[in-house]
Scaffold this motif. Structure first.
Motif, mmCIF file in Angstrom:
data_model
loop_
_atom_site.group_PDB
_atom_site.id
_atom_site.type_symbol
_atom_site.label_atom_id
_atom_site.label_comp_id
_atom_site.label_asym_id
_atom_site.label_seq_id
_atom_site.Cartn_x
_atom_site.Cartn_y
_atom_site.Cartn_z
ATOM 1 N N CYS A 23 37.422 48.331 60.695
ATOM 2 C CA CYS A 23 36.701 49.610 60.599
ATOM 3 C C CYS A 23 36.163 50.020 61.967
ATOM 4 O O CYS A 23 36.195 51.203 62.322
ATOM 5 C CB CYS A 23 35.575 49.529 59.569
ATOM 6 S SG CYS A 23 34.467 48.142 59.759
ATOM 7 N N CYS A 24 35.685 49.061 62.747
ATOM 8 C CA CYS A 24 35.102 49.350 64.061
ATOM 9 C C CYS A 24 36.162 49.617 65.123
ATOM 10 O O CYS A 24 35.844 49.997 66.248
ATOM 11 C CB CYS A 24 34.215 48.196 64.500
ATOM 12 S SG CYS A 24 32.877 47.856 63.359
ATOM 13 N N CYS A 29 30.436 53.586 63.456
ATOM 14 C CA CYS A 29 29.514 53.946 62.379
ATOM 15 C C CYS A 29 28.413 54.840 62.963
ATOM 16 O O CYS A 29 28.436 55.194 64.144
ATOM 17 C CB CYS A 29 28.927 52.691 61.736
ATOM 18 S SG CYS A 29 27.716 51.820 62.770
ATOM 19 N N TYR A 30 27.459 55.152 62.150
ATOM 20 C CA TYR A 30 26.335 55.998 62.549
ATOM 21 C C TYR A 30 25.628 55.457 63.794
ATOM 22 O O TYR A 30 25.167 56.213 64.629
ATOM 23 C CB TYR A 30 25.354 56.113 61.376
ATOM 24 C CG TYR A 30 24.129 56.919 61.670
ATOM 25 C CD1 TYR A 30 24.179 58.309 61.690
ATOM 26 C CD2 TYR A 30 22.914 56.287 61.916
ATOM 27 C CE1 TYR A 30 23.054 59.055 61.955
ATOM 28 C CE2 TYR A 30 21.778 57.039 62.180
ATOM 29 C CZ TYR A 30 21.853 58.411 62.199
ATOM 30 O OH TYR A 30 20.731 59.146 62.473
ATOM 31 N N CYS A 41 34.646 50.389 68.847
ATOM 32 C CA CYS A 41 33.211 50.546 69.053
ATOM 33 C C CYS A 41 32.761 49.589 70.162
ATOM 34 O O CYS A 41 33.214 48.446 70.226
ATOM 35 C CB CYS A 41 32.452 50.242 67.754
ATOM 36 S SG CYS A 41 30.667 50.325 67.942
ATOM 37 N N CYS A 50 29.652 42.729 64.450
ATOM 38 C CA CYS A 50 28.850 43.818 65.012
ATOM 39 C C CYS A 50 27.796 43.228 65.932
ATOM 40 O O CYS A 50 26.965 42.418 65.500
ATOM 41 C CB CYS A 50 28.185 44.612 63.884
ATOM 42 S SG CYS A 50 27.103 45.918 64.497
ATOM 43 N N MET A 69 24.511 50.267 55.962
ATOM 44 C CA MET A 69 25.782 50.103 56.665
ATOM 45 C C MET A 69 26.543 48.854 56.203
ATOM 46 O O MET A 69 27.758 48.847 56.132
ATOM 47 C CB MET A 69 25.504 50.014 58.169
ATOM 48 C CG MET A 69 26.696 50.279 59.033
ATOM 49 S SD MET A 69 27.450 51.905 58.809
ATOM 50 C CE MET A 69 26.088 53.009 59.025
#
Length: 99
Positions: A23-24, A29-30, A41, A50, A69
C-alpha cells in the motif's frame, strides 16, 4: 446497524495484514509523504514497516477504530504480488517445520 458495527463486520472478513508494504508503494496515507525518486512513501522502512507507526497510533488513539490507519487488515490484497510472496514464504517455512 451503526458504522462501528458495519466496520467490525467488514474487518472480520478482511484478510490479515502481512506487512508487505504494498500500500505504501502505491500511495501515501494521510500522514505519509511521497518520494518521487523511490516511488514509495518516505516513511516506508527497508523491512516494509511504517517508520512513523508509533506516532500515528498515538495520534489516533481516541479515534473510532473505523477511522484509524492501522488495524483493519490488508486494504490491497487482491492479486498483490508482495503479499502473495510473503504468504508463500510463510507457507513454505511452515511446511519445512512440519515435514
Amino acid at each position: 446497524m451503526n458504522w462501528e458495527q458495519l466496520f467490525n463486520e467488514i474487518k472480520e472478513k478482511c484478510p490479515e495484514c502481512v506487512k508487505c508494504g504494498f500500500c505504501c508503494k502505491h500511495t501515501p496515507c494521510y500522514y505519509g509523504k511521497w518520494d518521487e525518486e523511490q516511488n514509495k512513501c518516505i516513511y516506508l522502512t527497508e523491512d516494509n514497516l511504517c517508520g512513523i507507526y508509533d506516532q500515528i497510533i498515538e495520534l489516533e488513539k481516541n479515534k473510532p477504530s473505523m477511522e484509524r490507519m492501522f488495524g483493519s487488515g490488508c486494504c490491497l490484497n487482491y492479486m498483490n504480488p508482495d503479499r502473495l510472496k510473503i504468504i508463500r514464504e510463510k507457507q513454505n517455512e511452515k511446511n519445512k517445520r512440519g515435514a
